[in-house]
Scaffold this motif. Structure first.
Motif, PDB file in Angstrom:
ATOM      1  N   LEU A 205      40.370  52.637  46.517  1.00  0.00           N
ATOM      2  CA  LEU A 205      40.485  51.661  47.603  1.00  0.00           C
ATOM      3  C   LEU A 205      39.143  51.011  47.937  1.00  0.00           C
ATOM      4  O   LEU A 205      39.113  49.967  48.598  1.00  0.00           O
TER       5      LEU A 205
ATOM      6  N   PHE B 129      37.437  49.571  45.914  1.00  0.00           N
ATOM      7  CA  PHE B 129      37.401  48.351  45.092  1.00  0.00           C
ATOM      8  C   PHE B 129      38.519  47.380  45.475  1.00  0.00           C
ATOM      9  O   PHE B 129      38.776  46.415  44.761  1.00  0.00           O
ATOM     10  N   VAL B 130      39.205  47.654  46.581  1.00  0.00           N
ATOM     11  CA  VAL B 130      40.392  46.865  46.915  1.00  0.00           C
ATOM     12  C   VAL B 130      40.016  45.414  47.197  1.00  0.00           C
ATOM     13  O   VAL B 130      38.971  45.121  47.790  1.00  0.00           O
ATOM     14  N   ARG B 131      40.860  44.520  46.726  1.00  0.00           N
ATOM     15  CA  ARG B 131      40.733  43.087  47.006  1.00  0.00           C
ATOM     16  C   ARG B 131      42.069  42.606  47.568  1.00  0.00           C
ATOM     17  O   ARG B 131      43.112  42.821  46.956  1.00  0.00           O
TER      18      ARG B 131
ATOM     19  N   LEU C  78      47.848  52.112  45.709  1.00  0.00           N
ATOM     20  CA  LEU C  78      46.886  51.037  45.971  1.00  0.00           C
ATOM     21  C   LEU C  78      45.559  51.325  45.279  1.00  0.00           C
ATOM     22  O   LEU C  78      44.944  50.418  44.704  1.00  0.00           O
ATOM     23  N   GLY C  79      45.122  52.579  45.332  1.00  0.00           N
ATOM     24  CA  GLY C  79      43.844  52.936  44.722  1.00  0.00           C
ATOM     25  C   GLY C  79      43.847  52.787  43.219  1.00  0.00           C
ATOM     26  O   GLY C  79      42.894  52.263  42.620  1.00  0.00           O
TER      27      GLY C  79
ATOM     28  N   SER D 234      43.790  49.193  42.344  1.00  0.00           N
ATOM     29  CA  SER D 234      42.504  48.615  42.723  1.00  0.00           C
ATOM     30  C   SER D 234      41.438  48.970  41.695  1.00  0.00           C
ATOM     31  O   SER D 234      40.546  48.156  41.403  1.00  0.00           O
ATOM     32  N   TYR D 235      41.514  50.199  41.118  1.00  0.00           N
ATOM     33  CA  TYR D 235      40.622  50.555  40.008  1.00  0.00           C
ATOM     34  C   TYR D 235      40.767  49.551  38.873  1.00  0.00           C
ATOM     35  O   TYR D 235      39.788  49.095  38.274  1.00  0.00           O
TER      36      TYR D 235
ATOM     37  N   GLY E  23      41.851  46.576  39.031  1.00  0.00           N
ATOM     38  CA  GLY E  23      41.475  45.217  39.408  1.00  0.00           C
ATOM     39  C   GLY E  23      42.630  44.339  39.845  1.00  0.00           C
ATOM     40  O   GLY E  23      42.479  43.124  39.961  1.00  0.00           O
TER      41      GLY E  23
ATOM     42  N   PRO F 249      44.766  42.703  42.530  1.00  0.00           N
ATOM     43  CA  PRO F 249      44.535  42.468  43.954  1.00  0.00           C
ATOM     44  C   PRO F 249      45.773  42.763  44.789  1.00  0.00           C
ATOM     45  O   PRO F 249      46.905  42.640  44.322  1.00  0.00           O
ATOM     46  N   LEU F 250      45.535  43.155  46.020  1.00  0.00           N
ATOM     47  CA  LEU F 250      46.617  43.406  46.974  1.00  0.00           C
ATOM     48  C   LEU F 250      47.099  42.091  47.582  1.00  0.00           C
ATOM     49  O   LEU F 250      46.357  41.104  47.636  1.00  0.00           O
TER      50      LEU F 250
ATOM     51  N   THR G 265      53.416  41.793  41.716  1.00  0.00           N
ATOM     52  CA  THR G 265      52.499  42.732  42.373  1.00  0.00           C
ATOM     53  C   THR G 265      53.267  43.789  43.146  1.00  0.00           C
ATOM     54  O   THR G 265      52.948  44.985  43.069  1.00  0.00           O
TER      55      THR G 265
END
Length: 1269
Positions: free
Chosen positions: A369, A371-373, A673-674, A677-678, A680, A682-683, A760
């Protein structure tokens, strides 16, 4: 001396046919005194025509070749010819694209200025003496005269010119040359306007008198004319289709709208589904009563009540050996049971180890998380990177720069009344709308000036509008483009107040100027006594349909709203400059929000407004969502326990276990989510808002089944806790695995969708459901073991701890609900009701609206809602660009003809097809003819025009306003020179055209209009990508936007096809700023069918395998889920929920949640060992119904009700309504319809191998009567 060409002979024929009564005689010759400015009167002269000096031959040949014969005796000198050329520059630039039109116009002016027979049709009515300061001779100025013009000639000239387009202004040329709107212009008022000295061109008053017969001793000038569909000479062709409707033939008609599908005058779907439903009821109830009578006769005496168990016992068959599939299914079932039993025992025996590794796994995954975008850019949310619209946007942004950012105000004056303007000296009264009151205009100008002076700060630097605005003539003219009615007055209070009058009358004021400018927005000199320019300070025209709103037809004076637009530069891959613009927009929003003026009502928007309001909406509803989750958490924590008395509340309640279960659910979401996010990924806001709700539904259901199954279980003699929990897990885990794995597979396959929101969501949802299941069968099982040990320690003397206990809800389902639902008389009613609902939903399936109303995505208190309501005032839609990609050869004649719209161009050229589409604006949604840089370039470069000039020594470009004898025409005044430039000539002059600023002597300069429309390649050696701009009609609903995009794509495809570009490496495509958002709706029906079909297919395959090859049970379960989905569409139609990316995500999610409602009961039915289908259905519902009802239905219902109080409409509609629908439909189908359906058409026989295995497993215990999982 001079030989006559056929064209010149034809021009002379009307003159040679003049009545012999009149001898050749003039009314003037030469120029005398100054009339105004640099304009002079002509000198009265009544003698015969005079030979023209040799230095005027070129001009005479250029302007009036009909008089170029013999010794060229005419009634004008060389200076008069020069004056005539200068005064005709504006008409030349706009009308010469249609040679026939310009030929007739030149005829009118040549006869007036130079005809040797002037006295036949010119009558001088006013003169004055003039003393020549050079020769000191007394001469006579001609101050006023009458021009007798043949009515036939006037009408023919007008008919030849009325369709001529002005490509740069998306309007008819006469709209710029008539002093009126093109539709209000006719032959009479056009000629009167051209001869009116107030138009800024005519030096004195010329009164035209129209007659086809001699009058007052005068013979009207009635020369022969050329129709726009005729050639002027053997070199020049007729006018183009775009400029001459006679060449095109009849106006194209749009195809008729598709007739609605009706049967007997009623909607066909309604009729078909009603008929089908009635037929079903007839067949179903007929079969039901037939079976009832048959069974009553052969199985039951008339005195014995009908018992469905007896009646259906005929279906039970316990004889025979197990089939191959039965054995395979039983073996797979046994393997899963043993696997999960051993695993459960291990987790209970080693809770510390399991919990530690679970926490480590959660920590490792969740660390991603950092690295979350979070994607809030609407383009990324709604448009796939590889989609057509996205790629076309990238192409446009790369080649022409991104579409400018738009800041817009819509202003009304609610406290001001309509006022009436009375023109001087005569004319009908003209009403003016409230916002066009002089006081209101001054107040709006103050507001506009204040906005220009707004200062923002970014990185300790000031940012003003001047720093970021679109200034098309920069660096020569740094004025910002401001599309405002006040730009007609040069954004100046003094110009707005400018008026001409005396003590008694006002001859001209802002009313006069306004009425002129809305008809000729590109004018640099109005025709009133004011002589103020209309052209905007930024160097471009301000079209009235862009700055005025709420008027009727073309009556701009009736406007009820003013529209002010500030185009701001957008930046492609330049975050620093983009953020500077956003910082200014933020200050702009704050300024307008806080602006107070009781006389003005202001609606406004900026480029960042929608994104800002979406973020604010999400943040504003965080509290509501948190309350929703809190309600669900509280219910779960309390409902998990089985409290037997108040004194045992702390012992029996499982609040800590419930909290742990909830934390596991949330941890699975965090892990999902994590992990992504690793990678790449995006949320999106949809993921954040929807995934916890989904996983809570799935995860909590499994927790309830596990805990409640344990609570109903009895520990066997000699069995330890780890063995009991292992056995319980072995019973329920296959069902949990069935639901979780089928959902996860369905979601992962849903990620194949090209829609970013669905893609997504599916990725994150599939991973979260999978991790949730893994944590439940590891960490939660260990925690459950610890909780049970806690109870045992606290209550070691209580033997009831080890005995089975049944909750009130379980007893209700077992003793009351299940028997009632499966009564003989109840089941047909259930089937009839549910099939009726299904029939209704199918009937309205095609009536669900597609799209997303922008206003729904805004908070209830958003300023954007006022702006959306004010859109009704607008009269032009978004700009649309038809882009011709790099690769086309513009320098060849054939290449030019495929694109241009002027004379000699193909009738199916690019410009012509867009023009034709604009004629069908109600169908094509193309509102105006296109602006064509190519056609304006051809008009600009003509040798007859003064626009294109180069210095004879340096070869550098000379602007038309430059006075230098060294500046000569770009191209010679020869037949070849009059042709379009080709080859090297085309590229030689094009950069000059694109750098030329418009001025009074040349309004065709392309710098302001086309500097960004043409890509010049290399060292000015070739033309790359170009665009041709027009506007859509006003678009208000999602259906309007989608249809406009669809029609534009069709038009561009037709152009590509007719240009013969199919299969080549370049094409024509349309681009408008909204296309990337609405492209999804072109394919959303296909996407919906694909996503839901893939999800159902995945659920079917997984169910088939995990049920031990129970094909028919898998089919029944998937049919029930499909019914839920179809009924969701029925609810969407009833509740006004449109189909879009948000609702599609919810539909995919409802497919997953439906699995929870259906899979557990279906599996319980397949493993039941009861004799009949009804008994097996009743047992499955009794034991699983309470867990499903308490685990999903009640949990979700509490949370959903809270969402009804959300501020945002999108939450209320797409979350509250759809979530409520999916829970109610899922619960009713899973707990009512599915058991009834299984009792009718479920697998008629039990799995023999499973039955034997079950009997063996519980042989010698008291468990035979219980349902075994």
């Amino acid at each position: 001396m001079w030989s006559l060409s056929p064209g010149r002979q034809e021009a002379l024929e009307p003159q040679l046919r003049k009545s012999p009564v009149f001898a050749q005689a003039c009314v003037w010759y030469g120029e005398c005194g100054i009339a105004s400015g640099d304009k002079r009167y002509n000198c009265q002269y009544s003698g015969p025509p005079k030979p023209l000096p040799k230095d005027g031959y070129d001009l005479m040949q250029e302007l009036c070749p009909g008089f170029f014969f013999d010794n060229v005796s005419v009634c004008c000198d060389v200076q008069q010819l020069r004056t005539l050329k200068d005064s005709l520059q504006l008409p030349l630039q706009f009308l010469s694209r249609c040679p026939s039109c310009f030929y007739n116009l030149m005829n009118l002016f040549c006869e007036l200025t130079c005809s040797p027979r002037q006295r036949q049709f010119l009558n001088v009515t006013e003169t004055e003496d003039y003393v020549d300061p050079v020769t000191n001779q007394t001469k006579t100025n001609v101050k006023e005269l009458q021009y007798y013009v043949g009515e036939s000639f006037a009408n023919a000239m007008y008919n030849a010119c009325r369709d001529v387009e002005a490509p740069s202004s998306n309007d008819k040329a006469l709209g710029l040359l008539c002093g009126k709107d093109a539709e209000a212009c006719n032959a009479t008022n056009w000629i009167e306007y051209m001869f009116n000295k107030d138009n800024g061109q005519a030096p004195f008053t010329i009164t035209p008198i129209f007659s086809d017969v001699p009058a007052h001793g005068m013979e009207p000038m009635n020369n022969a004319t050329k129709g726009c569909d005729e050639s002027v000479d053997e070199v020049t062709g007729p006018c183009s289709c775009q400029d001459c409707s006679a060449v095109c033939g009849p106006k194209p008609q749009p195809p008729p709208p598709p007739a609605p599908w009706r049967i007997l005058g009623l909607d066909a779907m309604y009729v078909i589904m009603w008929t089908t439903y009635m037929a079903f009821l007839l067949v179903f109830f007929g079969a039901f009563f037939a079976v009832w009578c048959y069974r009553k006769r052969y199985f039951v005496s008339e005195y014995t009540p009908i018992d469905s168990n007896i009646a259906f016992s005929v279906n039970a068959s316990d004889k025979g050996e197990a089939s191959c599939c039965d054995a395979l299914g039983a073996a797979f079932e046994g393997y899963l049971r043993r696997l999960f039993s051993q695993w459960g025992s291990f987790c209970v025996r080693n809770p510390g180890c399991i919990i530690f590794f679970s926490l480590a796994f959660i920590a490792a995954c969740s660390s991603g998380l950092v690295f979350v975008r979070v994607t809030t850019n609407p383009v990324d949310l709604w448009s796939a990177p590889g989609s057509r619209a996205r790629l076309e946007k990238e192409y446009f942004d790369t080649h022409f720069g991104p579409f400018f950012r738009t800041e817009q105000l819509i202003i009304q004056a609610p406290n001001t009344s309509v006022h009436t303007y009375q023109p001087y000296p005569s004319g009908s009264d003209v009403p003016f709308g409230p916002p066009l009151d002089i006081g209101i205009l001054h107040q709006v100008l103050d507001l506009q000036t204040a906005i220009e002076n707004i200062t923002a700060f970014y990185n300790n630097e000031t940012v003003t509008l001047q720093d970021i605005c679109v200034a098309p003539l920069s660096p020569y003219n740094k004025n910002c483009t401001i599309l405002s009615v006040l730009n007609y007055f040069q954004n100046s209070h003094s110009v707005l107040d400018h008026e001409i009058g005396d003590d008694f009358f006002v001859y001209a004021d802002y009313h006069t100027h306004f009425l002129y400018c809305v008809r000729a927005p590109a004018s640099l000199n109005d025709t009133s006594l004011l002589h103020d320019p209309c052209l905007g300070t930024f160097g471009g025209p301000v079209f009235p349909w862009l700055v005025l709103g709420g008027y009727d037809d073309q009556n701009y004076n009736n406007a009820t709203a003013l529209v002010i637009t500030f185009p701001v530069n957008n930046y492609y891959n330049d975050t620093e400059k983009l953020q500077r613009a956003q910082a200014w927009e933020k200050e702009f929003i704050n300024f307008v929000k806080n602006y107070e003026n009781p006389n003005l009502t202001i609606s406004f928007t900026t480029e960042r407004s929608i994104e800002d309001e979406l973020n604010r909406e999400s943040n504003g509803d965080v509290f509501t969502v948190l309350i929703s989750y809190a309600v669900m958490f509280l219910y779960i924590s309390i409902a998990l326990g089985h409290i037997k008395s108040c004194s045992r509340f702390l012992v029996d309640s499982k609040i800590s276990l419930g909290v742990a279960g909830i934390l596991i659910v949330l941890s699975s979401v965090a892990c999902s989510l994590g992990i992504f996010s690793y990678i790449g990924v995006p949320l999106t806001l949809i993921v954040i808002e929807v995934i916890p709700f989904l996983v809570l539904a799935v995860g909590v259901d499994n927790i309830f089944i596990l805990v409640q199954t344990y609570q109903r279980d009895e520990r066997l003699q000699g069995e330890t806790l780890d063995q009991q929990l292992g056995r319980v897990l072995g019973e329920v885990a296959p069902s949990m695995f069935l639901s979780s794995f089928s959902e996860a597979v369905a979601f992962f396959l849903g990620a194949l969708s090209k829609m970013p929101a669905v893609h997504t969501f599916s990725l994150f949802a599939g991973m979260a459901v999978l991790i949730d299941f893994l944590l439940q069968i590891t960490c939660f099982v260990s925690l459950l073991g610890l909780d049970i040990k806690r109870q045992e320690v606290r209550c070691c003397q209580d033997d009831s701890l080890f005995t089975a206990s049944e909750s009130c809800l379980f007893r209700f389902f077992k003793n009351s609900y299940s028997p009632l639902l499966l009564k003989e008389w109840m089941r047909p009613i259930v089937v009839a009701v549910f099939v009726g609902i299904l029939s209704f939903s199918i009937a309205v399936l095609n009536k669900v609206e597609i799209g997303l109303d922008q206003s729904l995505s805004m908070p209830d208190d958003s300023y954007m809602l006022d702006y959306f309501r004010s859109l009704k005032f607008l009269h032009a839609g978004p700009p649309v660009y038809f882009v011709l990609e790099e690769g086309h050869d513009y320098s060849s004649l054939n290449g030019q003809n495929m694109v241009c719209g002027g004379t000699g161009c193909n009738n199916d050229s690019l410009v012509q097809q867009i023009f034709t589409a604009a004629q069908l604006d109600n169908y094509t949604r193309i509102g105006f003819a296109p602006s064509s840089w190519l056609d304006d370039y051809f008009d600009w470069v003509k040798p007859q025009s003064s626009c294109c000039r180069v210095h004879n020594s340096t070869g550098s470009f000379c602007n038309a306003s430059v006075v230098d004898p060294g500046c000569i025409r770009c191209r010679p005044l020869t037949p070849e020179g009059k042709q379009r430039p080709q080859g090297g000539d085309f590229m030689r002059f094009l950069p000059m055209f694109l750098s030329d600023n418009p001025n009074p002597k040349c309004g065709k300069g392309g710098h302001a209009a086309y500097s960004s429309a043409v890509n010049i390649l290399g060292n000015d050696t070739a033309v790359g990508a170009t665009y041709f701009m027009t506007y859509h009609t006003v678009l208000q609903t999602s259906a309007d936007f989608t249809d406009a995009m669809r029609k534009a794509i069709v038009i561009a495809s037709n152009i590509t096809k007719t240009m013969g570009l199919e299969g080549s490496d370049y094409r024509v495509f349309p681009y408008s700023v909204f296309y990337v958002f609405y492209e999804q709706y072109l394919t959303i029906i296909d996407d919906t069918i694909f996503n839901l079909s893939v999800s159902l297919g995945a659920i079917f395959l997984v169910t088939l395998v995990l049920l031990g090859c129970e094909l028919w049970s898998a089919v029944i379960m998937c049919v029930t889920i499909a019914m839920i989905l179809v009924n969701m569409f029925g609810v969407m139609w009833l509740w006004g929920i449109s189909l879009n990316a948000v609702s599609l995500v919810n539909l995919v999610m409802s497919c997953g949640i439906s699995v929870e409602f259906c899979s557990h009961i279906t599996r319980a039915f397949t493993v039941s060992t009861k004799g009949s289908r009804v008994q097996r259905a009743e047992e499955a519902l009794s034991h699983m119904g309470s867990s499903v009802f308490s685990g999903i239905t009640l949990t979700k219902f509490g949370g959903i009700v809270v969402l009804a109080f959300a501020k945002s409409q999108i939450f209320q509609i797409f979350y509250f309504r759809m979530y409520l629908a999916m829970v109610l439909l899922g619960a009713t189908h899973g707990l009512i319809f599915l058991p009834v359906l299984l009792s009718y058409i479920g697998n008629p026989s039990i799995n023999k191998a499973k039955s034997v295995a079950t009997q063996e497993r519980y042989k010698g215990t008291e468990r035979e009567q219980l349902l075994n999982f």
